[in-house]
Design an enzyme around this catalytic site. Structure first.
Site, short mmCIF file in Angstrom:
data_model
loop_
_atom_site.label_atom_id
_atom_site.label_comp_id
_atom_site.label_asym_id
_atom_site.label_seq_id
_atom_site.Cartn_x
_atom_site.Cartn_y
_atom_site.Cartn_z
N LYS A 5 12.12 27.17 60.57
CA LYS A 5 11.67 27.73 59.28
C LYS A 5 12.14 29.18 59.11
O LYS A 5 12.46 29.61 58.00
CB LYS A 5 10.15 27.61 59.18
N ASP A 37 10.00 24.50 65.79
CA ASP A 37 9.72 24.23 64.37
C ASP A 37 9.63 25.54 63.58
O ASP A 37 10.19 25.65 62.48
CB ASP A 37 8.43 23.42 64.23
N1 LIG Z 1 3.92 16.54 58.95
C1 LIG Z 1 4.02 17.59 58.15
O1 LIG Z 1 3.03 18.23 57.78
C2 LIG Z 1 5.36 18.02 57.65
C3 LIG Z 1 6.50 17.38 58.06
N2 LIG Z 1 7.70 17.80 57.61
C4 LIG Z 1 8.88 17.09 58.04
O2 LIG Z 1 8.76 15.75 57.60
C5 LIG Z 1 9.50 14.90 58.48
C6 LIG Z 1 8.63 13.76 58.92
O3 LIG Z 1 7.50 14.27 59.61
P1 LIG Z 1 6.20 13.39 59.82
O4 LIG Z 1 5.96 12.56 58.60
O5 LIG Z 1 5.14 14.27 60.31
O6 LIG Z 1 6.71 12.46 61.02
P2 LIG Z 1 6.31 10.94 61.36
O7 LIG Z 1 6.72 10.71 62.76
O8 LIG Z 1 4.90 10.71 60.94
O9 LIG Z 1 7.24 10.10 60.38
C7 LIG Z 1 8.62 10.02 60.56
C8 LIG Z 1 9.05 8.71 59.91
O10 LIG Z 1 10.47 8.68 59.90
C9 LIG Z 1 10.87 7.37 60.26
N3 LIG Z 1 12.21 7.41 60.82
C10 LIG Z 1 12.62 8.07 61.92
N4 LIG Z 1 13.95 7.90 62.11
C11 LIG Z 1 14.38 7.11 61.09
C12 LIG Z 1 15.65 6.58 60.71
N5 LIG Z 1 16.76 6.86 61.43
N6 LIG Z 1 15.72 5.81 59.61
C13 LIG Z 1 14.62 5.54 58.88
N7 LIG Z 1 13.38 6.02 59.18
C14 LIG Z 1 13.27 6.79 60.27
C15 LIG Z 1 9.83 6.93 61.28
O11 LIG Z 1 9.80 5.54 61.37
P3 LIG Z 1 9.34 4.83 62.75
O12 LIG Z 1 7.93 5.22 62.99
O13 LIG Z 1 9.53 3.39 62.43
O14 LIG Z 1 10.26 5.37 63.79
C16 LIG Z 1 8.55 7.48 60.65
O15 LIG Z 1 8.02 6.60 59.70
C17 LIG Z 1 9.96 15.79 59.65
O16 LIG Z 1 11.30 16.16 59.40
C18 LIG Z 1 9.04 17.00 59.53
O17 LIG Z 1 9.63 18.18 60.04
C19 LIG Z 1 7.86 18.83 56.73
C20 LIG Z 1 6.78 19.50 56.27
C21 LIG Z 1 5.42 19.19 56.73
N1 LIG Z 2 4.95 20.41 62.32
C1 LIG Z 2 5.09 21.22 61.16
C2 LIG Z 2 5.09 20.36 59.94
C3 LIG Z 2 5.60 21.06 58.76
O1 LIG Z 2 6.70 21.56 58.70
C4 LIG Z 2 3.95 22.22 61.05
O2 LIG Z 2 3.00 22.08 61.82
O3 LIG Z 2 4.01 23.14 60.23
#
Ligand SMILES: NC(=O)C1=CN([C@@H]2O[C@H](COP(=O)(O)OP(=O)(O)OC[C@H]3O[C@@H](n4cnc5c(N)ncnc54)[C@H](OP(=O)(O)O)[C@@H]3O)[C@@H](O)[C@H]2O)C=CC1
Ligand SMILES: N[C@@H](CC=O)C(=O)O
Length: 286
Positions: A144, A140
Protein backbone atom coordinates in the site's frame (compact mmCIF):
# COMPACT_ATOMS: atom_id res chain seq x y z
CA UNK A 1 -9.21 -16.18 -21.32
CA UNK A 2 -12.10 -16.86 -23.68
CA UNK A 3 -14.86 -14.28 -23.57
CA UNK A 4 -17.69 -12.92 -25.74
CA UNK A 5 -18.41 -13.73 -29.34
CA UNK A 6 -18.34 -10.10 -30.54
CA UNK A 7 -14.90 -8.46 -30.87
CA UNK A 8 -16.57 -5.07 -30.21
CA UNK A 9 -18.24 -6.10 -26.95
CA UNK A 10 -17.42 -4.00 -23.89
CA UNK A 11 -15.57 -6.24 -21.45
CA UNK A 12 -14.74 -5.50 -17.80
CA UNK A 13 -12.74 -8.05 -15.82
CA UNK A 14 -13.13 -7.80 -12.03
CA UNK A 15 -10.19 -9.33 -10.16
CA UNK A 16 -11.02 -10.11 -6.51
CA UNK A 17 -8.18 -12.62 -6.06
CA UNK A 18 -4.67 -12.11 -4.77
CA UNK A 19 -3.34 -14.24 -7.62
CA UNK A 20 -0.38 -13.26 -9.79
CA UNK A 21 -1.61 -15.73 -12.42
CA UNK A 22 -4.62 -13.43 -12.83
CA UNK A 23 -2.82 -10.09 -12.48
CA UNK A 24 -0.23 -11.17 -15.06
CA UNK A 25 -3.02 -10.84 -17.64
CA UNK A 26 -3.83 -7.16 -16.97
CA UNK A 27 -1.46 -5.80 -19.63
CA UNK A 28 -2.82 -7.97 -22.49
CA UNK A 29 -6.39 -7.28 -21.32
CA UNK A 30 -5.85 -3.51 -21.18
CA UNK A 31 -4.01 -3.56 -24.52
CA UNK A 32 -7.02 -5.22 -26.17
CA UNK A 33 -9.24 -2.52 -24.59
CA UNK A 34 -10.76 -4.69 -21.89
CA UNK A 35 -11.34 -2.76 -18.68
CA UNK A 36 -9.96 -4.02 -15.36
CA UNK A 37 -11.39 -3.33 -11.89
CA UNK A 38 -9.30 -4.81 -9.09
CA UNK A 39 -8.70 -5.05 -5.35
CA UNK A 40 -5.61 -7.21 -6.06
CA UNK A 41 -2.49 -5.17 -5.27
CA UNK A 42 -0.01 -7.35 -7.15
CA UNK A 43 0.36 -5.10 -10.21
CA UNK A 44 0.12 -1.54 -8.87
CA UNK A 45 2.61 -2.42 -6.12
CA UNK A 46 4.60 -4.91 -8.20
CA UNK A 47 7.31 -4.92 -10.87
CA UNK A 48 7.72 -1.32 -12.04
CA UNK A 49 8.21 -2.22 -15.71
CA UNK A 50 5.00 -4.28 -15.84
CA UNK A 51 3.08 -1.59 -13.91
CA UNK A 52 4.32 1.02 -16.41
CA UNK A 53 3.20 -1.20 -19.30
CA UNK A 54 -0.32 -1.34 -17.79
CA UNK A 55 -0.37 2.42 -17.14
CA UNK A 56 0.82 3.10 -20.69
CA UNK A 57 -1.90 0.81 -22.09
CA UNK A 58 -4.62 2.59 -20.14
CA UNK A 59 -3.29 6.07 -21.06
CA UNK A 60 -2.84 5.26 -24.75
CA UNK A 61 -6.38 4.26 -25.68
CA UNK A 62 -6.49 0.85 -24.02
CA UNK A 63 -8.96 -0.32 -21.41
CA UNK A 64 -9.51 1.62 -18.20
CA UNK A 65 -7.87 0.35 -15.00
CA UNK A 66 -9.55 0.98 -11.65
CA UNK A 67 -7.63 0.28 -8.41
CA UNK A 68 -9.41 2.18 -5.61
CA UNK A 69 -9.94 -0.92 -3.42
CA UNK A 70 -6.24 -1.81 -3.44
CA UNK A 71 -5.57 0.68 -0.63
CA UNK A 72 -7.99 1.41 2.22
CA UNK A 73 -10.59 -1.00 0.72
CA UNK A 74 -13.68 1.25 0.17
CA UNK A 75 -12.03 4.45 1.47
CA UNK A 76 -11.31 7.18 -1.13
CA UNK A 77 -7.51 7.11 -1.10
CA UNK A 78 -6.48 6.70 -4.75
CA UNK A 79 -9.14 9.19 -5.87
CA UNK A 80 -8.09 11.71 -3.20
CA UNK A 81 -4.39 11.47 -4.11
CA UNK A 82 -5.21 11.77 -7.83
CA UNK A 83 -7.37 14.85 -7.23
CA UNK A 84 -4.61 16.51 -5.18
CA UNK A 85 -2.05 15.83 -7.94
CA UNK A 86 -4.43 16.84 -10.77
CA UNK A 87 -5.27 20.15 -9.07
CA UNK A 88 -1.63 21.12 -8.64
CA UNK A 89 -1.18 20.47 -4.94
CA UNK A 90 2.22 19.20 -3.80
CA UNK A 91 1.99 16.09 -1.65
CA UNK A 92 4.70 16.02 1.00
CA UNK A 93 3.89 12.82 2.89
CA UNK A 94 1.29 10.13 3.40
CA UNK A 95 1.42 8.43 6.77
CA UNK A 96 -0.88 6.27 8.85
CA UNK A 97 -2.34 2.89 9.58
CA UNK A 98 -2.90 1.31 6.18
CA UNK A 99 -3.83 -2.21 7.30
CA UNK A 100 -7.22 -3.26 8.66
CA UNK A 101 -5.66 -6.39 10.10
CA UNK A 102 -2.83 -4.61 11.90
CA UNK A 103 -5.21 -1.90 13.11
CA UNK A 104 -7.63 -4.53 14.46
CA UNK A 105 -4.80 -6.42 16.17
CA UNK A 106 -3.43 -3.44 18.07
CA UNK A 107 -6.87 -1.90 18.77
CA UNK A 108 -8.20 -5.21 20.14
CA UNK A 109 -5.26 -6.93 21.85
CA UNK A 110 -4.86 -6.00 25.54
CA UNK A 111 -1.08 -6.57 25.57
CA UNK A 112 -1.37 -9.46 28.03
CA UNK A 113 -3.49 -12.18 26.41
CA UNK A 114 -2.02 -14.27 23.56
CA UNK A 115 -1.36 -12.01 20.55
CA UNK A 116 -1.63 -15.08 18.30
CA UNK A 117 -5.27 -15.56 19.38
CA UNK A 118 -6.09 -12.03 18.21
CA UNK A 119 -4.49 -12.91 14.84
CA UNK A 120 -6.90 -15.86 14.57
CA UNK A 121 -9.81 -13.46 15.24
CA UNK A 122 -8.62 -11.10 12.47
CA UNK A 123 -8.43 -14.00 10.03
CA UNK A 124 -11.93 -15.20 10.98
CA UNK A 125 -13.27 -11.66 10.47
CA UNK A 126 -11.97 -11.65 6.85
CA UNK A 127 -9.45 -8.84 7.39
CA UNK A 128 -6.23 -10.74 6.67
CA UNK A 129 -4.66 -11.67 3.38
CA UNK A 130 -5.25 -15.31 2.40
CA UNK A 131 -1.88 -15.96 4.14
CA UNK A 132 -1.91 -13.72 7.29
CA UNK A 133 1.89 -13.59 7.23
CA UNK A 134 1.55 -11.07 4.39
CA UNK A 135 -0.06 -8.74 6.93
CA UNK A 136 2.22 -9.56 9.86
CA UNK A 137 5.48 -9.36 7.90
CA UNK A 138 4.60 -5.87 6.70
CA UNK A 139 4.30 -6.89 3.03
CA UNK A 140 0.64 -5.84 2.71
CA UNK A 141 1.37 -2.40 4.18
CA UNK A 142 4.53 -2.15 2.05
CA UNK A 143 2.38 -2.81 -1.03
CA UNK A 144 0.00 0.00 0.00
CA UNK A 145 2.94 2.31 0.69
CA UNK A 146 4.21 1.63 -2.86
CA UNK A 147 0.72 2.20 -4.30
CA UNK A 148 0.42 5.53 -2.46
CA UNK A 149 3.95 6.57 -3.49
CA UNK A 150 3.28 5.82 -7.17
CA UNK A 151 0.00 7.77 -7.03
CA UNK A 152 2.06 10.69 -5.65
CA UNK A 153 4.44 10.42 -8.61
CA UNK A 154 7.26 8.60 -6.81
CA UNK A 155 8.21 5.43 -8.69
CA UNK A 156 9.10 3.25 -5.71
CA UNK A 157 9.28 -0.55 -5.69
CA UNK A 158 8.79 -2.95 -2.79
CA UNK A 159 12.58 -3.33 -2.43
CA UNK A 160 12.82 0.41 -1.69
CA UNK A 161 10.58 0.16 1.39
CA UNK A 162 12.25 -0.33 4.78
CA UNK A 163 10.01 -2.91 6.49
CA UNK A 164 9.86 -4.16 10.07
CA UNK A 165 8.47 -7.70 10.05
CA UNK A 166 6.52 -9.23 12.91
CA UNK A 167 7.09 -12.77 11.65
CA UNK A 168 10.06 -14.59 13.20
CA UNK A 169 12.48 -15.85 10.53
CA UNK A 170 11.90 -19.50 11.55
CA UNK A 171 8.19 -19.14 10.63
CA UNK A 172 8.76 -17.26 7.36
CA UNK A 173 8.71 -20.22 4.99
CA UNK A 174 6.51 -22.94 6.54
CA UNK A 175 2.94 -23.52 5.30
CA UNK A 176 0.24 -20.99 6.26
CA UNK A 177 -1.47 -23.63 8.44
CA UNK A 178 1.74 -24.48 10.31
CA UNK A 179 2.42 -20.77 10.75
CA UNK A 180 -0.99 -20.24 12.40
CA UNK A 181 -0.39 -23.21 14.69
CA UNK A 182 3.10 -22.00 15.69
CA UNK A 183 2.69 -18.20 15.82
CA UNK A 184 2.01 -18.54 19.59
CA UNK A 185 5.80 -19.04 19.87
CA UNK A 186 6.04 -15.26 19.27
CA UNK A 187 3.52 -14.27 21.99
CA UNK A 188 6.14 -13.62 24.69
CA UNK A 189 8.12 -11.22 22.45
CA UNK A 190 4.92 -9.33 21.58
CA UNK A 191 3.90 -9.09 25.25
CA UNK A 192 7.36 -7.69 26.07
CA UNK A 193 7.08 -5.03 23.33
CA UNK A 194 3.62 -4.01 24.60
CA UNK A 195 4.86 -3.85 28.21
CA UNK A 196 7.82 -1.65 27.18
CA UNK A 197 5.43 0.76 25.43
CA UNK A 198 2.97 0.73 28.32
CA UNK A 199 5.70 1.77 30.83
CA UNK A 200 6.06 5.00 28.78
CA UNK A 201 2.26 5.54 28.68
CA UNK A 202 2.26 4.47 25.02
CA UNK A 203 0.63 1.87 22.78
CA UNK A 204 1.96 0.07 19.69
CA UNK A 205 0.74 0.86 16.18
CA UNK A 206 1.91 -0.50 12.79
CA UNK A 207 2.58 2.52 10.60
CA UNK A 208 3.18 3.05 6.89
CA UNK A 209 4.99 6.22 5.81
CA UNK A 210 5.72 7.71 2.39
CA UNK A 211 8.06 10.71 2.44
CA UNK A 212 7.33 12.12 -1.00
CA UNK A 213 9.99 14.82 -0.83
CA UNK A 214 12.72 12.36 0.24
CA UNK A 215 11.34 9.68 -2.14
CA UNK A 216 11.54 7.10 0.64
CA UNK A 217 9.12 4.86 2.52
CA UNK A 218 8.93 2.67 5.60
CA UNK A 219 6.68 0.27 7.50
CA UNK A 220 7.36 0.11 11.24
CA UNK A 221 5.94 -0.77 14.64
CA UNK A 222 5.87 2.57 16.47
CA UNK A 223 5.02 3.60 20.06
CA UNK A 224 2.39 6.38 20.30
CA UNK A 225 1.01 8.28 23.28
CA UNK A 226 -2.51 7.07 24.02
CA UNK A 227 -4.08 10.38 22.92
CA UNK A 228 -2.43 10.38 19.47
CA UNK A 229 -4.97 10.08 16.61
CA UNK A 230 -3.26 6.86 15.43
CA UNK A 231 -3.78 5.41 18.94
CA UNK A 232 -7.50 6.13 19.12
CA UNK A 233 -8.82 4.05 16.21
CA UNK A 234 -11.24 1.18 16.69
CA UNK A 235 -11.93 -2.12 14.95
CA UNK A 236 -10.28 -2.43 11.53
CA UNK A 237 -10.15 1.34 10.93
CA UNK A 238 -7.44 2.76 8.70
CA UNK A 239 -6.19 6.33 8.97
CA UNK A 240 -4.34 8.21 6.22
CA UNK A 241 -2.75 11.54 7.15
CA UNK A 242 -1.87 13.40 3.94
CA UNK A 243 0.35 16.49 4.24
CA UNK A 244 0.51 18.75 1.21
CA UNK A 245 1.30 22.35 0.31
CA UNK A 246 -2.40 23.13 0.91
CA UNK A 247 -3.12 20.73 3.76
CA UNK A 248 -0.55 20.66 6.56
CA UNK A 249 2.00 22.85 8.32
CA UNK A 250 3.52 24.16 5.06
CA UNK A 251 0.15 25.62 4.06
CA UNK A 252 -0.60 26.82 7.60
CA UNK A 253 -3.34 24.22 7.89
CA UNK A 254 -4.05 20.84 9.42
CA UNK A 255 -3.35 17.73 7.30
CA UNK A 256 -6.03 16.05 5.23
CA UNK A 257 -7.24 12.97 7.11
CA UNK A 258 -9.19 10.02 5.70
CA UNK A 259 -10.32 7.53 8.33
CA UNK A 260 -12.68 4.56 8.45
CA UNK A 261 -12.88 0.78 8.12
CA UNK A 262 -10.12 -0.37 5.77
CA UNK A 263 -10.71 -4.13 5.51
CA UNK A 264 -13.54 -6.65 5.45
CA UNK A 265 -15.84 -8.05 2.81
CA UNK A 266 -18.50 -5.32 2.78
CA UNK A 267 -16.22 -2.28 2.49
CA UNK A 268 -13.92 -4.01 -0.01
CA UNK A 269 -16.89 -4.99 -2.17
CA UNK A 270 -18.12 -1.38 -1.90
CA UNK A 271 -14.75 -0.13 -3.18
CA UNK A 272 -14.83 -2.54 -6.11
CA UNK A 273 -18.48 -1.82 -6.89
CA UNK A 274 -17.79 1.94 -6.74
CA UNK A 275 -15.13 1.45 -9.44
CA UNK A 276 -17.54 -0.60 -11.60
CA UNK A 277 -20.13 2.20 -11.32
CA UNK A 278 -17.36 4.71 -12.14
CA UNK A 279 -16.46 2.73 -15.25
CA UNK A 280 -20.12 2.52 -16.33
CA UNK A 281 -20.45 6.32 -15.95
CA UNK A 282 -17.20 6.83 -17.82
CA UNK A 283 -18.55 4.75 -20.70
CA UNK A 284 -21.93 6.57 -20.47
CA UNK A 285 -23.62 3.29 -19.53
CA UNK A 286 -25.01 4.62 -16.23
N1 LIG B 1 -10.01 -8.81 2.76
C1 LIG B 1 -9.97 -7.49 2.67
O1 LIG B 1 -10.44 -6.75 3.55
C2 LIG B 1 -9.37 -6.84 1.46
C3 LIG B 1 -8.80 -7.60 0.48
N2 LIG B 1 -8.25 -6.99 -0.59
C4 LIG B 1 -7.67 -7.82 -1.63
O2 LIG B 1 -8.70 -8.63 -2.16
C5 LIG B 1 -8.13 -9.83 -2.66
C6 LIG B 1 -8.88 -11.02 -2.11
O3 LIG B 1 -8.76 -11.01 -0.70
P1 LIG B 1 -9.76 -11.85 0.20
O4 LIG B 1 -11.13 -11.79 -0.39
O5 LIG B 1 -9.57 -11.43 1.59
O6 LIG B 1 -9.15 -13.31 -0.01
P2 LIG B 1 -9.89 -14.73 -0.02
O7 LIG B 1 -8.84 -15.76 0.17
O8 LIG B 1 -11.05 -14.68 0.91
O9 LIG B 1 -10.47 -14.82 -1.49
C7 LIG B 1 -9.64 -14.99 -2.61
C8 LIG B 1 -10.51 -15.65 -3.67
O10 LIG B 1 -9.76 -15.67 -4.88
C9 LIG B 1 -9.96 -16.94 -5.49
N3 LIG B 1 -8.83 -17.24 -6.36
C10 LIG B 1 -7.53 -17.36 -6.01
N4 LIG B 1 -6.78 -17.61 -7.10
C11 LIG B 1 -7.63 -17.64 -8.17
C12 LIG B 1 -7.47 -17.83 -9.57
N5 LIG B 1 -6.24 -18.04 -10.09
N6 LIG B 1 -8.56 -17.80 -10.35
C13 LIG B 1 -9.78 -17.58 -9.83
N7 LIG B 1 -10.01 -17.37 -8.50
C14 LIG B 1 -8.94 -17.41 -7.69
C15 LIG B 1 -10.05 -17.90 -4.31
O11 LIG B 1 -10.70 -19.07 -4.69
P3 LIG B 1 -10.37 -20.47 -3.94
O12 LIG B 1 -10.77 -20.29 -2.52
O13 LIG B 1 -11.20 -21.44 -4.71
O14 LIG B 1 -8.90 -20.66 -4.09
C16 LIG B 1 -10.89 -17.09 -3.32
O15 LIG B 1 -12.26 -17.23 -3.58
C17 LIG B 1 -6.65 -9.81 -2.26
O16 LIG B 1 -5.90 -9.37 -3.38
C18 LIG B 1 -6.62 -8.77 -1.15
O17 LIG B 1 -5.37 -8.13 -1.05
C19 LIG B 1 -8.24 -5.63 -0.78
C20 LIG B 1 -8.80 -4.83 0.15
C21 LIG B 1 -9.37 -5.35 1.39
N1 LIG C 1 -5.24 -7.70 4.60
C1 LIG C 1 -5.54 -6.36 4.25
C2 LIG C 1 -6.79 -6.33 3.44
C3 LIG C 1 -6.97 -5.06 2.73
O1 LIG C 1 -6.17 -4.62 1.93
C4 LIG C 1 -5.73 -5.49 5.48
O2 LIG C 1 -5.79 -6.07 6.57
O3 LIG C 1 -5.79 -4.27 5.37
Amino acid sequence: MQCCSSPNATVCVVDATSSEDVSALYAPWLERRWHVVTCNKKVNSGNLEYYTRCMDATKNGGGKWFVEATIGAGLPIVSTLRTLVATGDEIESVQGIFSGTMSFLFNTWDGESAFSETVALAKAAGYTEPDPREDLNGLDVARKVVIAARECGVALSLDDVVVQSMVPSELASCSADEFLERYAENDAAMAQAAANASKKGCVLRFVGHVDVKARSASVRLVEFAKAHPFATLSGADNIFEIKTARYGPTGGSTPLIVRGPGAGAAVTAAGVFGDIVGLAKNLSLA
